[in-house]
Design an enzyme around this catalytic site. Structure first.
Site: not given
Ligand SMILES: Cc1ncc(COP(=O)(O)O)c(C=O)c1O
Length: 362
Positions: A104, A173, A197
């Site tokens: 991520w 994030d 989550k």
């Molecule tokens: C730490 C983290 N950041 C970003 C994301 C991406 O999130 P989204 O699907 O809401 O764009 C995830 C998804 O699993 C994640 O675990």
């Protein structure tokens, strides 16, 4: 179809507190005496105003935010924030630091870079397959912000403490660990988290942004991509994801009124994760994949002696009412996601199953 609910260890969308689901069910056909479900009321109505205002108030109270912070609800998931953060905060000549701790973070760097923004990757744990959180990082004193991913959902690592950036605001994030523990808010300029989550269903992303960073938003980027658009309209410039915001509100209420706030939540999360890690540390059969000092309270990643055993483990676990234990497709292995809503009883049931499986196959 299963007759009963399973213990859900999915990484996201993930388990929600059962009392929240029950409240949604009970009030679904007639929300707050409106004679309509929450998916049918107008977002311009008093009913929805009460929902979103209560959600904002609870976020502020739970995190003890001062008046400089704005609480926004956006769509586009955390992935859109990879793009909006640099688009809003970095002007010509500005640069930002990023720490790369996995999939991520890598995506966050990519979305800043493709906009031609100046990004310094000041630390990375890629050399050991992102199994740890880097320490002793030399952050740039003149960066506009320092970006981290507080919990790495796929690799099962988490910042136990937030880094000293020398006063540069941290942008984090927190999609997979928001509200899992109290936060030293003085370090943060912006926090974003997809809800699916630790906080609610997919479809809404929480953004907490401080005045001084919001003031950087340029006027010449598209309206829907500006933080100011959401702040000026209480997140209702256009139709917000009403059902998702409503569910988040109920989860926040549960966190405050049933759990008792972030200190209590953190204590429970440490207990749940501790049970699994302690057992794995005593076992020759299960092997944790993250360094001990970087282990996540939310995503417990582990391997078994062979891929065949891992496959059998995941399949037999499901037969025993324990779902979602397969590791992310990019890394394999196993992963138990034990977010806030996962009750202690679910972790204890998993532990029992792990013991039995080891006894039979080890
Ligand atoms: C730490 C983290 N950041 C970003 C994301 C991406 O999130 P989204 O699907 O809401 O764009 C995830 C998804 O699993 C994640 O675990």
């Amino acid at each position: 179809m299963k007759a009963d609910r399973i213990h859900n260890f999915n990484a996201g969308p993930a388990a929600l507190p059962l009392p929240v689901l029950e409240e949604i069910q009970a009030s679904f056909l007639n929300f707050a005496g409106s004679g309509m479900s929450i998916t049918e009321v107008s977002h311009r109505s008093k009913w929805f105003d009460d929902v979103i205002n209560d959600a904002v108030t609870r976020v502020k109270r739970i995190l003890a935010l001062d008046d400089r912070y704005h609480v926004l609800f956006l769509q586009g998931g955390a992935s859109l924030q990879f793009c909006m953060v640099p688009m809003n905060l970095l002007g010509a000549g500005d640069s930002a630091d990023y720490v790369n701790t996995g999939t991520w973070s890598t995506k966050a760097v990519k979305e800043a870079t493709i906009q031609g923004k100046s990004v310094n990757v000041v630390a990375s744990s890629e050399d050991r397959n992102f199994a740890y959180i880097p320490r002793s990082i030399a952050f740039s004193r003149d960066a506009v912000f320092a970006h981290i991913t507080s919990n790495n959902t796929i690799k099962g690592t988490q910042w136990a403490e937030f880094p000293d950036t020398g006063g540069v605001p941290i942008v984090s994030d927190m999609s997979s660990d928001i509200f899992c523990r109290p936060l030293p808010m003085e370090k943060f300029g912006l926090i974003y988290a997809g809800a699916q989550k630790n906080m609610g269903p997919a479809g809404v992303c929480l953004v907490i942004i401080r005045d001084d960073l919001m003031a950087r938003t340029p006027g010449d980027i598209p309206t829907m991509l500006r933080y100011t658009t959401y702040a000026e309209k209480n997140s209702m410039f256009n139709t917000p994801p009403c059902f998702a915001v409503y569910t988040v509100q109920l989860v926040l209420k549960w966190l405050e009124e049933t759990i008792g706030g972030l200190d209590k939540m953190a204590e429970l999360n440490r207990k749940k994760a501790g049970l699994l890690y302690d057992y794995m540390d005593r076992s020759d059969f299960y092997r944790g994949t993250a360094d001990k000092d970087s282990r996540s309270l939310m995503n417990v990643t582990f391997r078994l002696p062979s891929e065949e055993l891992e496959k059998a483990f995941v399949a037999e676990a499901l037969e025993n009412g324990l779902g979602g234990l397969k590791g992310h497709r990019s890394v394999g292995g196993c992963r138990a996601s034990i977010y806030n809503p996962t009750p202690l009883a679910a972790v204890e049931a998993l532990l029992d199953f792990m013991r039995t499986f080891e006894r039979r196959k080890g």
